[in-house]
Design an enzyme around this catalytic site. Structure first.
Site, PDB file in Angstrom:
ATOM      1  N   ASP A  15       0.853  -1.188   0.000  1.00  0.00           N
ATOM      2  CA  ASP A  15       0.000   0.000   0.000  1.00  0.00           C
ATOM      3  C   ASP A  15       0.890   1.241   0.000  1.00  0.00           C
ATOM      4  OD1 ASP A  15      -3.041   0.783   0.529  1.00  0.00           O
ATOM      5  OD2 ASP A  15      -1.745   2.197   1.605  1.00  0.00           O
ATOM      6  N   GLU A  20      -4.667   2.364  -4.299  1.00  0.00           N
ATOM      7  CA  GLU A  20      -3.209   2.427  -4.201  1.00  0.00           C
ATOM      8  C   GLU A  20      -2.661   1.156  -3.560  1.00  0.00           C
ATOM      9  OE1 GLU A  20      -4.765   4.588  -0.483  1.00  0.00           O
ATOM     10  OE2 GLU A  20      -5.340   4.419  -2.589  1.00  0.00           O
TER      11      GLU A  20
END
Length: 364
Positions: free
Chosen positions: A242, A285
């Protein structure tokens, strides 16, 4: 590249056995009709050569098949030359058959041979026109002796047949060309459809922004990889990645800058991966990497390498330098944890631990 499209060669491959069977039938009919007139040594020698020709034509088909499978362009082109030589020989055999009739059979059996030649040419339109150059050579090699024989007799009936054949040959050539163009159009349409289908498939499994696999495809393939790994008792590890404070990048530099950072992160990570690894974007993301045949210990090393690489990378967007980091959670496929859902949940849990512990770290 072959002189002709491989699909056209496949047509010849498929049609040749039928064409050779038909040629044998006509050859035995020739034997039955003319055996009362032509000396046995001549007619049986002729038939033997026809049988040998059939064997070589079928061998030629095997050559085409083999070289097409191997995509050996040079040998495919050589097989085409061999095909042309065999067809010239076939035309010569029918010319010899006509000369034997001319020498030993009474009139009007020359008309029978004329009709046989026209029939062979017509049949060859289906089986040979895909190799157009070979087909044209065959036509003129076969019909020229017939024209000369008709001119040899020279009376009105024979001249009338010469006139007929002068009309017929351009018509059959035009027909064969039309058939060839239709086949080419069909092949091109089929290839365009295949490309379109493949493009649609790629779009359905690929993330549009980063051009790596999407979430749906990742879960579909990862299940199979983990299942195989568990059966073969091989190590497999899952990394969940992430981008830290990604919203801050979007808010500060704009969403286009955020997209740029994601693309560049993916490019950097892809350079470190093996072909057997599965890399996908599973969220905005958030990314997942399934490391095939990789132990937890080795996965930690790989994850740390990726984390360090992104930490030290400078993303230049429109002359603006952007720095970011990533957090990584790891889980391992083992005897008690071989379902993708469980492996994914464990890696996701470790990812959040990495974030809670300050981000920019690997949590196994």
């Amino acid at each position: 590249m072959p002189n002709v499209h491989p699909k056209l060669i496949e047509v010849v491959i498929n049609q040749t056995p039928r064409a050779m069977a038909a040629m044998l039938v006509v050859s035995f009919a020739y034997l039955f009709i003319f055996i009362p007139f032509i000396p046995l040594i001549f007619i049986f020698t002729w038939l033997l050569f026809q049988i040998i020709l059939v064997a070589y034509r079928l061998q030629n088909v095997k050559m085409f098949k083999k070289h097409l499978q191997n995509k050996d362009t040079i040998k495919i082109n050589k097989a085409e030359v061999y095909f042309i030589v065999l067809n010239v020989f076939q035309a010569a055999m029918w010319a010899i058959a006509s000369l034997l009739v001319l020498a030993y059979a009474p009139q009007p059996f020359e008309f029978v041979m004329f009709l046989v030649s026209v029939g062979v040419i017509t049949a060859a339109t289906l089986s040979m026109s895909s190799l157009y150059k070979a087909y044209l050579i065959f036509i003129f090699s076969l019909i020229t002796p017939q024209i000369l024989i008709m001119l040899y007799y020279g009376d009105e009936q024979h001249i009338a047949l010469v006139i007929f054949i002068m009309i017929y040959i351009p018509a059959i050539i035009l027909l064969s060309k039309t058939m060839l163009n239709n086949r080419i159009s069909s092949i091109e349409a089929h290839e365009a459809l295949e490309k379109s289908t493949e493009k649609f498939r790629q779009l359905s499994i690929t993330d549009a922004l980063t051009n790596i696999y999407n979430r749906r495809y990742f879960f579909e393939i990862a299940k199979n990889i983990i299942l195989i790994a568990s059966r073969e008792q091989k190590c497999t590890a899952l990394l969940m990645l992430d981008v830290d404070y990604f919203k801050r990048i979007n808010d500060t530099f704009g969403h286009q800058a955020g997209d740029f950072v994601l693309i560049e992160i993916v490019k950097s990570i892809k350079d470190t991966m093996r072909s057997s690894d599965l890399f996908a974007r599973v969220g905005g993301e958030e990314f997942a990497i399934l490391l095939n045949n990789t132990s937890l210990t080795k996965a930690k090393v790989i994850a740390e390498k990726i984390r360090s690489m992104i930490e030290n990378k400078e993303f230049i967007y429109n002359t603006v330098s952007i720095k970011t980091t990533i957090s990584i959670g790891i889980s391992e496929v083992n005897e008690g944890n071989f379902l993708l859902e469980n492996v994914y949940k464990k890696a996701d849990t470790q990812l959040y631990k990495a974030k809670e512990n300050g981000r920019n770290r690997v949590c196994p």
